[in-house]
Design a protein around this motif. Structure first.
Motif, PDB file in Angstrom:
ATOM      1  N   TYR A   5      28.735  33.069  39.653  1.00 50.91           N
ATOM      2  CA  TYR A   5      29.354  31.764  39.394  1.00 50.91           C
ATOM      3  C   TYR A   5      28.947  30.738  40.434  1.00 50.91           C
ATOM      4  O   TYR A   5      28.966  29.545  40.171  1.00 50.91           O
ATOM      5  CB  TYR A   5      30.874  31.915  39.366  1.00 50.91           C
ATOM      6  CG  TYR A   5      31.480  32.315  40.694  1.00 50.91           C
ATOM      7  CD1 TYR A   5      31.384  33.612  41.154  1.00 50.91           C
ATOM      8  CD2 TYR A   5      32.136  31.390  41.485  1.00 50.91           C
ATOM      9  CE1 TYR A   5      31.921  33.979  42.357  1.00 50.91           C
ATOM     10  CE2 TYR A   5      32.680  31.751  42.709  1.00 50.91           C
ATOM     11  CZ  TYR A   5      32.569  33.044  43.130  1.00 50.91           C
ATOM     12  OH  TYR A   5      33.087  33.399  44.319  1.00 50.91           O
ATOM     13  N   ARG A  39      25.937  22.730  38.883  1.00 49.14           N
ATOM     14  CA  ARG A  39      26.756  21.735  38.204  1.00 49.14           C
ATOM     15  C   ARG A  39      27.222  20.647  39.155  1.00 49.14           C
ATOM     16  O   ARG A  39      27.225  19.474  38.825  1.00 49.14           O
ATOM     17  CB  ARG A  39      27.983  22.398  37.566  1.00 49.14           C
ATOM     18  CG  ARG A  39      27.691  23.112  36.301  1.00 49.14           C
ATOM     19  CD  ARG A  39      27.023  22.208  35.281  1.00 49.14           C
ATOM     20  NE  ARG A  39      26.288  22.969  34.317  1.00 49.14           N
ATOM     21  CZ  ARG A  39      26.845  23.548  33.260  1.00 49.14           C
ATOM     22  NH1 ARG A  39      28.133  23.397  33.030  1.00 49.14           N
ATOM     23  NH2 ARG A  39      26.131  24.259  32.448  1.00 49.14           N
ATOM     24  N   LEU A  80      41.438  32.616  40.115  1.00 48.33           N
ATOM     25  CA  LEU A  80      40.695  33.443  39.156  1.00 48.33           C
ATOM     26  C   LEU A  80      40.046  34.646  39.840  1.00 48.33           C
ATOM     27  O   LEU A  80      39.314  35.391  39.213  1.00 48.33           O
ATOM     28  CB  LEU A  80      39.613  32.614  38.472  1.00 48.33           C
ATOM     29  CG  LEU A  80      40.104  31.445  37.621  1.00 48.33           C
ATOM     30  CD1 LEU A  80      38.927  30.696  37.026  1.00 48.33           C
ATOM     31  CD2 LEU A  80      41.024  31.928  36.518  1.00 48.33           C
ATOM     32  N   ASN A 111      41.568  38.752  39.599  1.00 51.10           N
ATOM     33  CA  ASN A 111      40.422  38.654  38.696  1.00 51.10           C
ATOM     34  C   ASN A 111      40.583  39.537  37.457  1.00 51.10           C
ATOM     35  O   ASN A 111      40.170  39.150  36.367  1.00 51.10           O
ATOM     36  CB  ASN A 111      39.149  39.029  39.459  1.00 51.10           C
ATOM     37  CG  ASN A 111      37.899  38.763  38.648  1.00 51.10           C
ATOM     38  OD1 ASN A 111      37.125  39.661  38.384  1.00 51.10           O
ATOM     39  ND2 ASN A 111      37.718  37.514  38.230  1.00 51.10           N
ATOM     40  N   LEU A 146      41.485  23.344  34.619  1.00 42.71           N
ATOM     41  CA  LEU A 146      40.140  23.762  34.198  1.00 42.71           C
ATOM     42  C   LEU A 146      39.141  23.140  35.173  1.00 42.71           C
ATOM     43  O   LEU A 146      39.443  22.145  35.820  1.00 42.71           O
ATOM     44  CB  LEU A 146      39.855  23.266  32.779  1.00 42.71           C
ATOM     45  CG  LEU A 146      40.776  23.796  31.691  1.00 42.71           C
ATOM     46  CD1 LEU A 146      40.450  23.147  30.357  1.00 42.71           C
ATOM     47  CD2 LEU A 146      40.668  25.309  31.574  1.00 42.71           C
ATOM     48  N   LEU A 147      37.961  23.726  35.259  1.00 42.52           N
ATOM     49  CA  LEU A 147      36.938  23.139  36.127  1.00 42.52           C
ATOM     50  C   LEU A 147      36.239  22.022  35.352  1.00 42.52           C
ATOM     51  O   LEU A 147      35.650  22.269  34.303  1.00 42.52           O
ATOM     52  CB  LEU A 147      35.929  24.204  36.559  1.00 42.52           C
ATOM     53  CG  LEU A 147      36.543  25.297  37.431  1.00 42.52           C
ATOM     54  CD1 LEU A 147      35.562  26.442  37.631  1.00 42.52           C
ATOM     55  CD2 LEU A 147      36.953  24.735  38.787  1.00 42.52           C
ATOM     56  N   LEU A 191      32.558  22.142  33.925  1.00 40.79           N
ATOM     57  CA  LEU A 191      32.118  23.200  33.010  1.00 40.79           C
ATOM     58  C   LEU A 191      32.668  22.966  31.609  1.00 40.79           C
ATOM     59  O   LEU A 191      33.722  22.361  31.425  1.00 40.79           O
ATOM     60  CB  LEU A 191      32.589  24.563  33.525  1.00 40.79           C
ATOM     61  CG  LEU A 191      32.196  24.911  34.959  1.00 40.79           C
ATOM     62  CD1 LEU A 191      32.628  26.332  35.274  1.00 40.79           C
ATOM     63  CD2 LEU A 191      30.708  24.763  35.189  1.00 40.79           C
ATOM     64  N   GLU A 228      32.302  27.865  29.307  1.00 41.00           N
ATOM     65  CA  GLU A 228      32.020  28.301  30.676  1.00 41.00           C
ATOM     66  C   GLU A 228      33.305  28.506  31.459  1.00 41.00           C
ATOM     67  O   GLU A 228      33.413  29.434  32.270  1.00 41.00           O
ATOM     68  CB  GLU A 228      31.139  27.259  31.375  1.00 41.00           C
ATOM     69  CG  GLU A 228      29.722  27.246  30.857  1.00 41.00           C
ATOM     70  CD  GLU A 228      28.961  25.989  31.214  1.00 41.00           C
ATOM     71  OE1 GLU A 228      27.733  26.046  31.224  1.00 41.00           O
ATOM     72  OE2 GLU A 228      29.595  24.943  31.454  1.00 41.00           O
ATOM     73  N   MET A 272      34.533  32.041  33.224  1.00 37.89           N
ATOM     74  CA  MET A 272      34.521  32.001  34.687  1.00 37.89           C
ATOM     75  C   MET A 272      35.046  33.280  35.355  1.00 37.89           C
ATOM     76  O   MET A 272      34.380  33.808  36.241  1.00 37.89           O
ATOM     77  CB  MET A 272      35.275  30.756  35.170  1.00 37.89           C
ATOM     78  CG  MET A 272      35.128  30.445  36.644  1.00 37.89           C
ATOM     79  SD  MET A 272      33.490  30.620  37.331  1.00 37.89           S
ATOM     80  CE  MET A 272      32.717  29.130  36.813  1.00 37.89           C
ATOM     81  N   PRO A 273      36.215  33.834  34.943  1.00 35.14           N
ATOM     82  CA  PRO A 273      36.658  35.067  35.590  1.00 35.14           C
ATOM     83  C   PRO A 273      35.625  36.188  35.440  1.00 35.14           C
ATOM     84  O   PRO A 273      35.402  36.966  36.372  1.00 35.14           O
ATOM     85  CB  PRO A 273      37.952  35.408  34.861  1.00 35.14           C
ATOM     86  CG  PRO A 273      38.433  34.110  34.320  1.00 35.14           C
ATOM     87  CD  PRO A 273      37.202  33.348  33.963  1.00 35.14           C
ATOM     88  N   LEU A 287      32.427  35.730  35.249  1.00 37.08           N
ATOM     89  CA  LEU A 287      31.342  35.405  36.180  1.00 37.08           C
ATOM     90  C   LEU A 287      31.712  35.774  37.605  1.00 37.08           C
ATOM     91  O   LEU A 287      30.913  36.319  38.346  1.00 37.08           O
ATOM     92  CB  LEU A 287      31.060  33.897  36.125  1.00 37.08           C
ATOM     93  CG  LEU A 287      30.212  33.396  34.964  1.00 37.08           C
ATOM     94  CD1 LEU A 287      30.360  31.902  34.810  1.00 37.08           C
ATOM     95  CD2 LEU A 287      28.764  33.758  35.184  1.00 37.08           C
ATOM     96  N   ILE A 288      32.959  35.445  37.959  1.00 40.45           N
ATOM     97  CA  ILE A 288      33.397  35.718  39.329  1.00 40.45           C
ATOM     98  C   ILE A 288      33.408  37.215  39.593  1.00 40.45           C
ATOM     99  O   ILE A 288      33.018  37.673  40.663  1.00 40.45           O
ATOM    100  CB  ILE A 288      34.803  35.108  39.567  1.00 40.45           C
ATOM    101  CG1 ILE A 288      34.691  33.595  39.608  1.00 40.45           C
ATOM    102  CG2 ILE A 288      35.419  35.649  40.845  1.00 40.45           C
ATOM    103  CD1 ILE A 288      36.014  32.879  39.715  1.00 40.45           C
ATOM    104  N   ARG A 322      41.057  31.474  28.954  1.00 40.66           N
ATOM    105  CA  ARG A 322      40.473  31.883  30.226  1.00 40.66           C
ATOM    106  C   ARG A 322      41.315  32.975  30.886  1.00 40.66           C
ATOM    107  O   ARG A 322      40.786  33.944  31.421  1.00 40.66           O
ATOM    108  CB  ARG A 322      40.371  30.677  31.167  1.00 40.66           C
ATOM    109  CG  ARG A 322      39.824  31.053  32.528  1.00 40.66           C
ATOM    110  CD  ARG A 322      39.698  29.862  33.420  1.00 40.66           C
ATOM    111  NE  ARG A 322      41.006  29.307  33.779  1.00 40.66           N
ATOM    112  CZ  ARG A 322      41.170  28.207  34.497  1.00 40.66           C
ATOM    113  NH1 ARG A 322      40.110  27.534  34.909  1.00 40.66           N
ATOM    114  NH2 ARG A 322      42.374  27.767  34.787  1.00 40.66           N
TER     115      ARG A 322
END
Ligand code: ATP
Ligand code: MG
Lengths: 471, 253
Positions: A2, A9, A366, B82, B94-95, B98, B102, B106-107, B109-110, B160
């Motif tokens: 990420y 980004r 997260l 996570n 939210l980010l 993205l 996305e 995200m979780p 990806l992390i 998410r």
């Protein structure tokens, strides 16, 4: 994973990031341009110095030169331990003198001009083998096989300026006898010389365009009188007239104004020192062994009062050191500028971290680790630094490539430019050193990472709850 | 599923001690949907953060199953958040850079390295698409948060929170910024997810009407659980069915 996504980004959406990139870019470009130009100057200077002074010189401190004949000295050197280092060797006579010539004025009259010069007597072909000589001759066709012979046009001019002495018509003494042959017209063959380019030319600035160009003051075939001292037991003034065969342009003002090259035998004759010399110039097979070579030569010439053995670097030590010092100081100053760019990275990063506080909280909620968050920002710094450095290299190299058109444009439009009266270089010399570019790049990357460490640490330390409440 | 024993926490502000949690005992059954109501500043968010390992209590214990999670290393707590926990916030969180897709991934990806992401990316993408479709956003996959309505953003946030198939969802006023209709939809969605995926849900809300849709409601005031009404017995918490006016119309899970 990420981290990469977010770095990219953040780069795409944050205009602040471009401030960083631009400041790093400008810093890197400036360093590259300045270093390339300075290196260009110093490389060119060193190249000329080495060429003109030759690798190693054995010099008599006495203006009268060595008392031993040159041929003997050379043989002694070649038969010694030093012989194996030597690629080529030639003797010269170098002496101070005065050059004087007639300057024809626009108003019609003429005026004698006198200037101090260093008269150098050389064997042109042997001297050419040592390098750093023939390529500076102004007439390209002479560079191949340099000699002091005048070309036909110059010779014609010389003869025109020195008409033969008129011998009154002679009649046969005995009537009916065949007439005597005509006396030879001007049996005197002129002695050729190569004055420095700045002796035979002057600089004229076009009043309209401001362009600087060189106009001839003396033409080939014109005569210059050299006055110097004899090398005989009793010091006496001696002089001779020389015909200009060509000029020598090294682009170093000192040498172009002050050097006057003539044939070795001519100078030896004038000074009354046939077969003798004041200098022996040597080109080494491998310059990296110059210390050993000098040591070996000093074994033959142990007495400093008789002969001084020096490399071209020893001779120009002060100037070379000054150039290096100047460059070092300039680099230090410029690196401070890059340091300032680093602070802008710091400022922008702190702002970005602040702006992204909530995102940091979200990422942590997260499951992102502190380290992960930190590496986002470190990576971001590296990315910005890398992009800035990359663009800076591109910009810097482009500027270096087009430095002369740029300089001309600037001096034409603003009057700021490099003064051609100070340097004889027609163009700004540049020399891009790959290791310098690498060093600058690494420096820029290091600075951008170093300055993003603090904000990145702050981001990593941020308590997720705090960050999430941030609304 | 989650058990908290005697949690206390206080903030220190210029020598003033502000007690926020004053001895909380709580037990969440697996698959339970519990609502916490209470006045503003009573410590609901703090409790949620502490239970979700985002924050630390001063004293007390928290168990996840049999494992004590309040003393884990920060790395292990990151892993809990996570994989086992999902969070939903009032402001969606939210980010912004993205897309919905996305954000949902995200979780995933992390939680994965570059290599494991390469292996799992198809699977994670598929799951993210399914989840977004599940919350009714199949047509918004590539929209940025600023291009979505509040309800849509909150549903993205729910998707998410669910991507890693968590055991527990912590929802802090998920309807706080939504109008009645959107809020209703969100709660119903949570309720469905709770039933279908048997995810335990701990929700903080100000809206008693919506709280009624959960299995059980507890009230917090000044860092303690308190009776829901004057008539109710002063229990730390009480089964929903004991409180007649909060009885859930839907059948029990
Ligand atoms: N960082 C902090 N420093 C000091 N006090 C804090 C801090 N964070 C929260 N508090 C205090 O803790 C108390 C509880 O806060 P919390 O956010 O848990 O309440 P809440 O029940 O979620 O309120 P709301 O319903 O308004 O969200 C509040 O009185 C708040 O002022
Ligand atoms: Mg709250």
């Amino acid at each position: 994973m990420y981290k990469f996504l977010l770095c990219l980004r953040y780069l795409r959406t944050r205009y602040l990031a471009f401030v960083c990139i631009v400041s790093v870019m400008l810093g890197v470009a400036t360093l590259i341009v300045v270093n390339s130009v300075m290196a260009g100057f110093s490389t060119k200077l060193k190249d000329r110095f080495r060429g003109l002074h030759t690798d190693v010189t054995i010099e008599s401190p006495n203006m009268n030169g060595f008392s031993t004949p040159a041929a003997e000295l050379k043989e002694k050197i070649l038969n010694s331990r030093a012989g194996e280092f030597i690629e080529a060797m030639t003797e010269t006579v170098e002496v101070f003198g005065m050059a004087t010539f007639e300057l024809y004025l626009q108003s019609g009259g003429s005026e004698p001009i006198t200037m101090p010069v260093q008269v150098i007597g050389i064997d042109p072909e042997a001297r050419a083998k040592l390098g750093g000589f023939a390529q500076y001759l102004t007439t390209p066709s002479r560079r191949e096989k340099p000699s002091f012979e005048l070309d036909p046009k110059a010779l014609a001019r010389w003869h025109h300026l020195h008409p033969p002495v008129d011998i009154p018509e002679h009649k046969p003494l005995i009537p009916g006898a065949p007439p005597l042959p005509d006396p030879p017209r001007d049996p005197v063959k002129p002695m050729g010389c190569f004055p420095g380019f700045a002796i035979t030319h002057y600089r004229s600035t076009d009043p309209v365009t401001g362009a600087v160009n060189h106009k001839p003051l003396l033409l080939m075939g014109d005569s210059i009188r050299i006055v110097t001292a004899s090398a005989t037991k009793r010091l006496e003034p001696v002089y001779a007239d020389f015909a200009i065969a060509d000029s020598i342009q090294t682009e170093i003002p000192e040498y172009d104004r002050g050097f006057f090259w003539v044939k070795l035998e001519d100078l030896q004759t004038i000074r009354g020192m046939p077969g003798r010399c004041s200098h022996i110039h040597i080109r080494l097979k491998d310059y990296s062994k110059n210390k050993e070579a000098v040591e070996a030569l000093r074994e033959i010439f142990p007495d400093e009062r008789e002969a001084i053995v020096q490399t071209w670097e020893d001779k120009n030590r002060t100037l070379l050191d000054a150039i290096d010092t100047e460059r070092g100081i300039l680099n230090l100053l410029l690196f401070m500028i890059v340091g300032v760019a680093g602070f802008s990275v710091l400022a922008v990063f702190s702002m970005i971290v602040r702006e992204k506080t909530r995102d940091i909280g979200i990422l942590k909620s997260l499951g992102a680790s502190d380290r992960g968050v930190m590496s986002i920002f470190l990576g971001y710094g590296l990315l910005l630094g890398g992009l800035g450095a990359g663009l800076g290299i591109a910009l810097g190299l482009t500027i270096v490539h087009y430095i002369n058109p740029i300089e001309q444009f600037l001096s034409k439009n603003t009057g700021v430019g490099f003064d051609r009266r100070v340097y004889y270089f027609e163009e700004l010399p540049t020399h891009v050193q790959p290791e310098m570019v690498a060093l600058v790049t690494i420096g820029a990357l290091l600075i951008s990472v170093l300055f993003s460490v603090l904000p990145a640490l702050r981001a990593a330390m941020l308590k997720p709850v705090r960050a999430l409440r941030y609304e | 599923m989650i058990r908290a024993v005697n949690l206390t926490k206080s903030y220190h502000r210029h020598k003033h001690v502000v007690p926020v949690l004053q001895g909380i005992d709580l037990e969440l059954q697996p698959g339970e949907f519990l609502s916490i109501v209470g006045a503003s500043g009573s410590g609901k968010s703090t409790l949620l953060h502490v239970l979700g390992t985002l924050d630390k209590a001063d004293s007390g214990m928290i168990f996840f199953g049999d494992e004590r999670i309040d003393q884990l290393s920060s790395k292990e707590r990151d892993r809990y958040r996570n994989e086992k926990f999902g969070f939903i916030f009032q402001f969606y969180h939210l980010l912004p850079e993205l897309s919905a897709m996305e954000n949902v991934m995200m979780p995933g990806l992390i939680g994965s390295s570059l290599f494991s992401w390469w292996q799992k990316r198809k699977q994670i993408k598929k799951r993210a698409t399914e989840l977004l479709e599940r919350v009714g956003l199949g047509h918004r996959l590539h929209h940025k948060p600023r291009e979505m309505s509040g309800g849509e953003m909150q549903r993205t946030a729910i998707a998410r929170a669910l991507i890693a198939s968590p055991k527990v969802l912590f929802a802090d006023e998920p309807t706080g910024n939504l109008d009645a209709e959107a809020a209703d939809e969100i709660i119903r969605l949570l309720r469905e997810i709770n039933r279908e995926e048997r995810v335990t849900i701990l929700m903080v809300t100000h809206n008693l009407e919506l709280a009624r849709l959960s299995d059980r409601v507890v009230k917090m005031s000044s860092g303690k659980f308190s009776p829901l009404s004057v008539n109710a017995p002063p229990l730390g918490y009480q089964p929903l069915n004991d409180i007649p006016h909060l009885c859930l119309p839907a059948p029990q899970v």
